[in-house]
Design an enzyme around this catalytic site. Sequence first.
Site, short mmCIF file in Angstrom:
data_model
loop_
_atom_site.label_atom_id
_atom_site.label_comp_id
_atom_site.label_asym_id
_atom_site.label_seq_id
_atom_site.Cartn_x
_atom_site.Cartn_y
_atom_site.Cartn_z
CG HIS A 166 -1.71 1.19 1.48
ND1 HIS A 166 -3.03 1.31 1.11
CD2 HIS A 166 -1.37 2.38 2.06
CE1 HIS A 166 -3.47 2.52 1.45
NE2 HIS A 166 -2.48 3.19 2.03
CD GLU A 167 2.20 3.49 3.77
OE1 GLU A 167 2.48 4.59 3.25
OE2 GLU A 167 1.21 3.33 4.51
CD GLU B 134 -4.85 6.51 2.34
OE1 GLU B 134 -4.44 5.35 2.17
OE2 GLU B 134 -4.13 7.41 2.80
CG HIS C 286 0.11 6.21 -0.54
ND1 HIS C 286 -1.05 6.78 -1.01
CD2 HIS C 286 -0.21 5.64 0.65
CE1 HIS C 286 -2.03 6.56 -0.15
NE2 HIS C 286 -1.55 5.86 0.87
ZN LIG Z 1 -2.37 5.16 2.66
#
Ligand SMILES: [Zn+2]
Length: 203
Positions: free
Chosen positions: A74-75, A133, A78
């Site tokens: 997930h990071e 997100e 980003h």
């Molecule tokens: Zn996030």
Amino acid sequence: MDANNPVAAANDPYTVRLNKIFSKHKSEGGLTLNYKVYKVKDVNAFACADGSVRVFSSLMDIMSDDELLGIIGHEIGHVANKDTRDAIRSAYKRAAISDAASSQSGVVNSLSESELGTFANALLDSKYNRKQESEADDYSYEFMKSHKYKVTALASAFQKFADMEKASGAERTKTEKMMSSHPDSGSRAAKILDKAKKDGLSK
Ligand SMILES: [Zn+2]
């Protein structure tokens, strides 16, 4: 930030575990990745545009290996989606570092130590919007799926966050920084599970 946090040594059990989990992921999303653990109480993790992934030991304490893969995926999402670049610009502004906000990379080298500390905090407090997100979740889901990890681990990681959000006030402050950028963990976990079911990757 490495200079301002207790970085786990190469032979530290946390480093050994993180290396074991991520040794096959030296490059993802066009980034050449490097990993370090900060031995701190905050529950957090982040990735930077230079490929630096930093995982906090308190996060490692509560997550399984697969869940860590999901969170770090997930990071990385980003960064790959350029959310991090935008967050850094905004963190510069919030740290009130003059016109550095609009400047090019390399500026960070000329900041004083106290400015760097302020900037680091502003960066950690960065909030991504709901769409960012959701797209980072999608990125991690594909990351997990393509490497044949359990995609449901991403859901169980969010479920753990959701449970922590419900927990005591003390626990809440511990997770506040990470949670602030990850609203509504329960429904995100549900969304990932739905997707996994449709893909035949969960019952
Ligand atoms: Zn996030």
